[in-house]
Design an enzyme around this catalytic site. Structure first.
Site, PDB file in Angstrom:
ATOM      1  NE  ARG A 230      61.898  77.535  41.984  1.00 47.23           N
ATOM      2  CZ  ARG A 230      61.028  77.134  42.935  1.00 47.23           C
ATOM      3  NH1 ARG A 230      61.339  76.757  44.071  1.00 47.23           N
ATOM      4  NH2 ARG A 230      59.634  76.846  42.430  1.00 47.23           N
TER       5      ARG A 230
ATOM      6  CE1 TYR B  69      62.296  70.377  46.834  1.00 52.63           C
ATOM      7  CE2 TYR B  69      60.639  71.610  47.730  1.00 52.63           C
ATOM      8  CZ  TYR B  69      61.096  70.705  46.964  1.00 52.63           C
ATOM      9  OH  TYR B  69      60.065  70.410  46.068  1.00 52.63           O
TER      10      TYR B  69
ATOM     11  NE  ARG C  92      47.152  71.668  41.541  1.00 53.55           N
ATOM     12  CZ  ARG C  92      47.241  72.725  41.619  1.00 53.55           C
ATOM     13  NH1 ARG C  92      48.542  73.624  41.757  1.00 53.55           N
ATOM     14  NH2 ARG C  92      46.214  73.607  41.526  1.00 53.55           N
TER      15      ARG C  92
ATOM     16  CG  HIS D  81      51.639  77.575  51.387  1.00 51.39           C
ATOM     17  ND1 HIS D  81      52.718  78.298  51.412  1.00 51.39           N
ATOM     18  CD2 HIS D  81      52.235  76.309  50.851  1.00 51.39           C
ATOM     19  CE1 HIS D  81      53.817  77.941  50.446  1.00 51.39           C
ATOM     20  NE2 HIS D  81      53.416  76.696  50.266  1.00 51.39           N
TER      21      HIS D  81
ATOM     22  CG  ASN E  47      59.633  70.927  36.765  1.00 55.02           C
ATOM     23  OD1 ASN E  47      59.503  70.346  37.817  1.00 55.02           O
ATOM     24  ND2 ASN E  47      60.858  71.659  36.697  1.00 55.02           N
TER      25      ASN E  47
ATOM     26  NE  ARG F 185      53.989  70.511  48.181  1.00 51.35           N
ATOM     27  CZ  ARG F 185      52.910  70.413  47.249  1.00 51.35           C
ATOM     28  NH1 ARG F 185      52.515  69.013  47.499  1.00 51.35           N
ATOM     29  NH2 ARG F 185      52.582  71.134  46.456  1.00 51.35           N
TER      30      ARG F 185
END
Length: 695
Positions: A561, A465, A402, A432, A49, A372
């Site tokens: 989050r 996820y 990205r 998206h 991260n 993705r």
């Protein structure tokens, strides 16, 4: 009213809030209730991260500072102030990260898991490691000396390197040399041992051999270092004749980006640091001396070593939907909608739906957005097969996702070769949204089947996820999905959509209208309640609208989050707002929006967070949930998230996060979901979820 709420003291800084999230991830690495090898993975996530934080956030701030822009952010900080505070906070996290790493290694040693140095080995084991070095590592190494004939080489982003200060044995002149630790080889090298699990880091096997590599020189000093570069891509979509080729070229240019961080071992002498600072053109403020191995992302591999199940989370098998095993998914969806909540429920129904559609002679067309996807995506394979089977297949592949650009370019080319119609979205916007449309010819005419959700069509990340999606054959949802794809592939208007709202056209206005309705009810003395679960809250306009609602008496419960720039619990401003963050075994990724609406409750799921980019710079979708059974299930899910006292942290008015206090019983929302998302799971109140289930 709105102007009075535009006060810098009412907002948190975005970068510092993001670093606070990484602090919470670090806390999971320190949490002794978590299994040891899982704690190692959390430390790896922090390290990864921070890489992205520098490549994106710090790099962006650096560009702004270089351009001498003085514009303050919503918290009233100038770019220079934001940079200084971000670097200071990062150093604090990095220091704590390495302290935690040292403590973790000590604990792992008690279970026979060790990282050792070459000099600690006995002669027999050294002989084995020498053989491995000579046959597996040495042929790949490329030592490079920097002198008048050899300029400083291109150092690749995020690669581990060893810098050396050498002295010639003949001329006694000092020179600098560098060697890349091969990224094509495993960073963790197994060391033969009769018991336990002993490993050595690749660089610690190379370092003892440096004198052999530079035999004409004496090695004075050596140390590992690593650089992080600006990952920004500047693509002129308006003038790009071929967007795919343009982004491919931009990716190649990324490796020449400015160095935004230099990580180096704390033992590095000042001479080496100065050479690297000068050659890499990096200022001392961006140099991080670390007390341990450079780049701790290798800990994710250590966390996956074979065996030691008692040091890992218990393997979870996602719940399946028995009805979908027994009948065609299309037959089931003609009768009812289906809620999917990953990873507590299997991702297989989505994969199988596309696979079944690819081979079903009744299916005429498949349309899907891909943001993705995994490296070996079964969905992409199925889409390609569908096109080869003669079906009309349209796929929107977002090339600007990205760090997934190369992967998406690969899939885009494969799909095109298979005969799919591949589009790259709307100029100036990232696409998206997450939506799948299948058109099938049936006895009573054409039926459209839709999946809309919160997460990517990625069969790998669906295992860790948390995301939510709905499968439906609702006629109006199908109409809206068709309009959306026509808008993405051409110039169709989105004005006639009824069940799905899209950004950047109307989604912001929709959210504001929903909040205004709660404000109206509160002012009329009625109950007013908003629950919103998302990944980030960084839209000034939305934050001020929430303040307005709080001041009117609306109860607002936010589950955010990551980044949250809203300051809760301010007297007379946001005292009706609470913010909690869930950070646990799974990455919370679902976006759910609940509005009480005077008892006529409305629930939406969306691909969008309440961030400026989502509402104004991206194509996003939000779909209303109308099935009463699914609405009740989602309300139950929200209730569990709001009752969590294991993975939950509450945001304080000062910007800090405090773990939610455990009162009568332990509630772990993520483990509780496994029970709630079983087939025909009863409606239950929050029950105890004991920590041993994690072990």
């Amino acid at each position: 009213m709105m102007e009075s709420l535009d006060q810098p003291s009412y907002f948190f800084n975005r970068e510092l809030s993001l670093l606070e999230f990484n602090q919470r991830v670090l806390e999971q690495g320190k949490n002794k209730e978590n299994p040891l090898l899982e704690r190692a993975k959390f430390l790896s996530i922090v390290s990864s991260n921070l890489d992205e934080f520098f490549m994106v956030r710090v790099a962006g701030l650096y560009d702004i500072c270089q351009a001498k822009v003085q514009t303050e952010d919503m918290s009233g900080r100038s770019p220079i102030e934001r940079m200084k505070e971000s670097l200071f906070k990062t150093r604090t996290i990095v220091s704590e990260l390495y302290q935690t790493y040292d403590a973790l290694l000590d604990e792992l040693k008690e279970y026979g898991i060790e990282l050792v140095k070459y000099e600690e080995l006995d002669q027999k084991t050294k002989g084995y490691m020498d053989y491995y070095y000579q046959n597996q590592i040495y042929p790949v190494l490329t030592p490079m000396v920097i002198d008048q004939a050899r300029p400083f080489p291109l150092i690749l982003d995020k690669t581990l390197n060893i810098g050396l200060l050498l002295m010639g044995k003949q001329d006694h002149e000092q020179v600098f040399a560098t060697i890349q630790v091969p990224s094509v080889l495993p960073r963790i090298v197994p060391v033969p041992t009769e018991k336990g699990s002993v490993h050595m880091l690749l660089e610690d096997l190379i370092k003892p051999k440096l004198s052999e590599l530079f035999s004409s020189h004496e090695v004075l000093h050596s140390c590992c270092y690593r650089i992080t570069k600006n990952a920004a891509m500047h693509v002129d979509e308006e003038d790009a004749e071929d967007l795919l080729e343009t982004i491919e070229q931009s990716l190649k240019q990324r490796k020449w980006g400015e160095v935004i961080r230099l990580e180096i071992e704390s033992s590095a002498p000042r001479e080496i640091v100065q050479i690297l600072e000068e050659e890499l053109e990096v200022e001392d403020a961006y140099v991080f001396r670390v007390h341990g191995p450079v780049d701790l992302t290798f800990l994710s591999k250590l966390g996956n070593i074979e065996g030691y199940n008692e040091l890992k989370f218990t393997r979870i098998i996602p719940n399946s939907i028995s009805e979908l095993k027994e009948r065609s998914i299309f037959d089931v969806l003609r009768e009812k909608d289906i809620l999917l909540h990953h990873p507590f429920q299997s991702f297989d129904p989505i994969v199988k739906m596309v696979q079944q559609a690819a081979d079903d002679p009744k299916v005429l067309a498949i349309k899907q957005t891909l943001y993705r996807v995994s490296g070996h995506s079964p969905i992409v394979e199925a889409l390609a097969r569908a096109a080869e089977n003669g079906k009309q297949v349209t796929v929107l592949v977002e090339l600007k996702a990205r760090f997934d650009e190369e992967n998406n370019i690969h899939w885009a080319r494969k799909l095109e070769k298979s005969g799919c119609h591949v589009i790259y979205g709307v100029i100036g916007l990232k696409t998206h949204c997450k939506i799948l449309l299948i058109v099938r010819k049936e006895k009573d005419g054409l039926t459209r089947y839709v999946h809309f959700g919160t997460g990517n069509y990625n069969d790998v990340t669906a295992n860790f996820y948390t995301d939510m999606g709905i499968l439906t054959s609702n006629h109006q949802m199908g109409e809206d999905a068709s309009i959306l794809f026509n808008m993405l592939s051409g110039y169709a208007s989105a004005d006639k959509m009824k069940k799905i709202t899209i950004a950047p056209h109307k989604l912001r206005l929709k959210f504001e209208a929903l909040i205004d309705r709660e404000i109206k009810h509160a002012k009329a003395g009625k109950k007013a309640h908003i629950i919103a679960k998302m990944n980030g809250l960084y839209d000034k306009q939305m934050i001020m609208k929430l303040y307005e609602a709080s001041m009117a008496g609306v109860k607002i419960e936010l589950i955010v989050r990551g980044v949250c720039c809203l300051r809760p619990q301010m007297k007379d401003i946001s005292e009706n707002i609470t913010v909690r963050s869930i950070v646990g075994r799974f990455l919370e990724h679902s976006r759910i929006y609940y509005f009480y609406n005077d008892g006529e409750e409305e629930i939406y799921i969306s691909s969008a967070d309440w961030m400026y980019r989502n509402l104004s710079k991206r194509v996003e979708t939000m779909g209303i949930v109308e099935d009463e059974g699914i609405k009740e299930k989602i309300k139950q899910i929200l209730d569990i998230y709001l009752s969590d006292n294991t993975n939950a942290y509450e945001l304080q008015a000062d910007g800090g996060y405090v773990p939610v206090e455990i009162k009568k019983r332990i509630v772990n929302s993520q483990m509780e979901m496994l029970h709630v998302m079983k087939d025909e799971a009863p409606k239950i109140k929050i029950c105890d979820v004991l920590m041993p289930i994690l072990k």
